[in-house]
Design a protein around this motif. Structure first.
Motif, short mmCIF file in Angstrom:
data_model
loop_
_atom_site.label_atom_id
_atom_site.label_comp_id
_atom_site.label_asym_id
_atom_site.label_seq_id
_atom_site.Cartn_x
_atom_site.Cartn_y
_atom_site.Cartn_z
N PHE A 189 7.78 11.15 -12.91
CA PHE A 189 8.76 10.08 -12.87
C PHE A 189 8.19 8.75 -13.36
O PHE A 189 8.68 7.69 -12.99
N GLU A 190 7.15 8.80 -14.19
CA GLU A 190 6.51 7.56 -14.66
C GLU A 190 7.50 6.64 -15.37
O GLU A 190 7.51 5.43 -15.14
N GLU A 191 8.32 7.19 -16.24
CA GLU A 191 9.27 6.37 -16.99
C GLU A 191 10.23 5.62 -16.05
O GLU A 191 10.49 4.43 -16.25
N GLU A 192 10.72 6.30 -15.03
CA GLU A 192 11.64 5.65 -14.10
C GLU A 192 10.93 4.57 -13.28
O GLU A 192 11.49 3.49 -13.07
N ILE A 193 9.70 4.84 -12.84
CA ILE A 193 8.94 3.86 -12.07
C ILE A 193 8.68 2.63 -12.94
O ILE A 193 8.84 1.49 -12.50
N ARG A 194 8.27 2.85 -14.18
CA ARG A 194 8.04 1.72 -15.09
C ARG A 194 9.31 0.90 -15.31
O ARG A 194 9.28 -0.33 -15.32
N ILE A 234 11.94 0.56 -13.31
CA ILE A 234 12.28 -0.18 -12.10
C ILE A 234 11.32 -1.34 -11.88
O ILE A 234 11.72 -2.42 -11.45
N ASN A 235 10.03 -1.13 -12.19
CA ASN A 235 9.00 -2.15 -11.98
C ASN A 235 8.88 -3.13 -13.15
O ASN A 235 7.92 -3.89 -13.21
N GLY A 236 9.79 -3.10 -14.07
CA GLY A 236 9.73 -4.03 -15.19
C GLY A 236 8.65 -3.69 -16.20
O GLY A 236 8.04 -4.59 -16.78
N GLY A 237 8.39 -2.41 -16.41
CA GLY A 237 7.43 -1.97 -17.41
C GLY A 237 6.06 -1.63 -16.86
O GLY A 237 5.23 -1.07 -17.56
N GLU A 238 5.80 -1.96 -15.62
CA GLU A 238 4.49 -1.70 -15.00
C GLU A 238 4.56 -0.44 -14.14
O GLU A 238 5.63 -0.03 -13.70
N LEU A 239 3.38 0.14 -13.87
CA LEU A 239 3.35 1.29 -12.97
C LEU A 239 3.52 0.87 -11.52
O LEU A 239 4.16 1.53 -10.73
N THR A 240 2.91 -0.24 -11.14
CA THR A 240 3.13 -0.80 -9.82
C THR A 240 3.33 -2.30 -9.98
O THR A 240 2.91 -2.88 -10.98
N ARG A 241 3.94 -2.92 -9.01
CA ARG A 241 4.22 -4.34 -9.12
C ARG A 241 2.94 -5.18 -9.08
O ARG A 241 2.85 -6.18 -9.72
N GLU A 242 1.95 -4.75 -8.30
CA GLU A 242 0.75 -5.57 -8.13
C GLU A 242 -0.54 -4.87 -8.51
O GLU A 242 -1.44 -5.47 -9.04
N ARG A 243 -0.66 -3.58 -8.21
CA ARG A 243 -1.94 -2.88 -8.39
C ARG A 243 -1.76 -1.66 -9.27
O ARG A 243 -1.26 -0.65 -8.82
N LYS A 244 -2.23 -1.75 -10.49
CA LYS A 244 -2.13 -0.63 -11.41
C LYS A 244 -3.23 0.41 -11.16
O LYS A 244 -3.07 1.57 -11.48
N TYR A 273 0.84 -1.21 0.00
CA TYR A 273 0.00 0.00 0.00
C TYR A 273 0.87 1.26 0.00
O TYR A 273 0.67 2.16 -0.80
N VAL A 274 1.86 1.30 0.88
CA VAL A 274 2.76 2.45 0.95
C VAL A 274 3.54 2.60 -0.36
O VAL A 274 3.67 3.70 -0.91
N GLU A 275 4.04 1.49 -0.88
CA GLU A 275 4.80 1.55 -2.13
C GLU A 275 3.92 2.05 -3.28
O GLU A 275 4.35 2.86 -4.11
N ASP A 276 2.67 1.58 -3.34
CA ASP A 276 1.74 2.04 -4.39
C ASP A 276 1.50 3.54 -4.29
O ASP A 276 1.47 4.25 -5.30
N LEU A 277 1.32 4.04 -3.07
CA LEU A 277 1.10 5.47 -2.89
C LEU A 277 2.33 6.28 -3.30
O LEU A 277 2.21 7.33 -3.95
N LEU A 278 3.50 5.79 -2.94
CA LEU A 278 4.73 6.48 -3.34
C LEU A 278 4.91 6.46 -4.85
O LEU A 278 5.28 7.47 -5.47
N ASP A 279 4.61 5.32 -5.48
CA ASP A 279 4.69 5.23 -6.94
C ASP A 279 3.72 6.21 -7.59
O ASP A 279 4.06 6.90 -8.55
N ALA A 280 2.49 6.27 -7.06
CA ALA A 280 1.48 7.17 -7.63
C ALA A 280 1.94 8.62 -7.55
O ALA A 280 1.81 9.38 -8.52
#
Length: 84
Positions: free
Chosen positions: A62-67, A69-79, A48-55
């Motif tokens: 910083f969308e490109e950098e997050i993608r 690091i996450n292997g192309g996704e916005l978040t690892r589990e919850r987009k 939950y905290v990681e998703d909020l920080l990513d958002a």
């Protein structure tokens, strides 16, 4: 101190290589509230905290950098949290 078996050692080594640790401090009582919210969303408090920080990172350009690091996704589990 307990003696670690080879599996535990391998897990520790993987975590050290793949993860960084951050530890925010919050006022007493807030952790329980955050945990309830995470539970309602069906994720761990950490996720939950990681998703909020990513958002927030995505909102700040910083969308490109997050993608990356996450292997192309916005978040690892919850987009869906990014789009809220």
């Amino acid at each position: 101190m307990a003696i670690k078996n080879s599996r535990d050692k391998a897990v520790d080594k993987y975590r050290q290589e793949q993860y960084e640790r951050i530890q925010p401090y919050v006022l007493k009582g807030k952790k329980a509230v955050y945990k309830k919210v995470a539970d309602e969303k069906g994720v761990s408090l950490n996720q939950y905290v990681e998703d909020l920080l990513d958002a927030d990172a995505v909102k700040n350009g910083f969308e490109e950098e997050i993608r990356r690091i996450n292997g192309g996704e916005l978040t690892r589990e919850r987009k869906d949290i990014i789009k809220q």
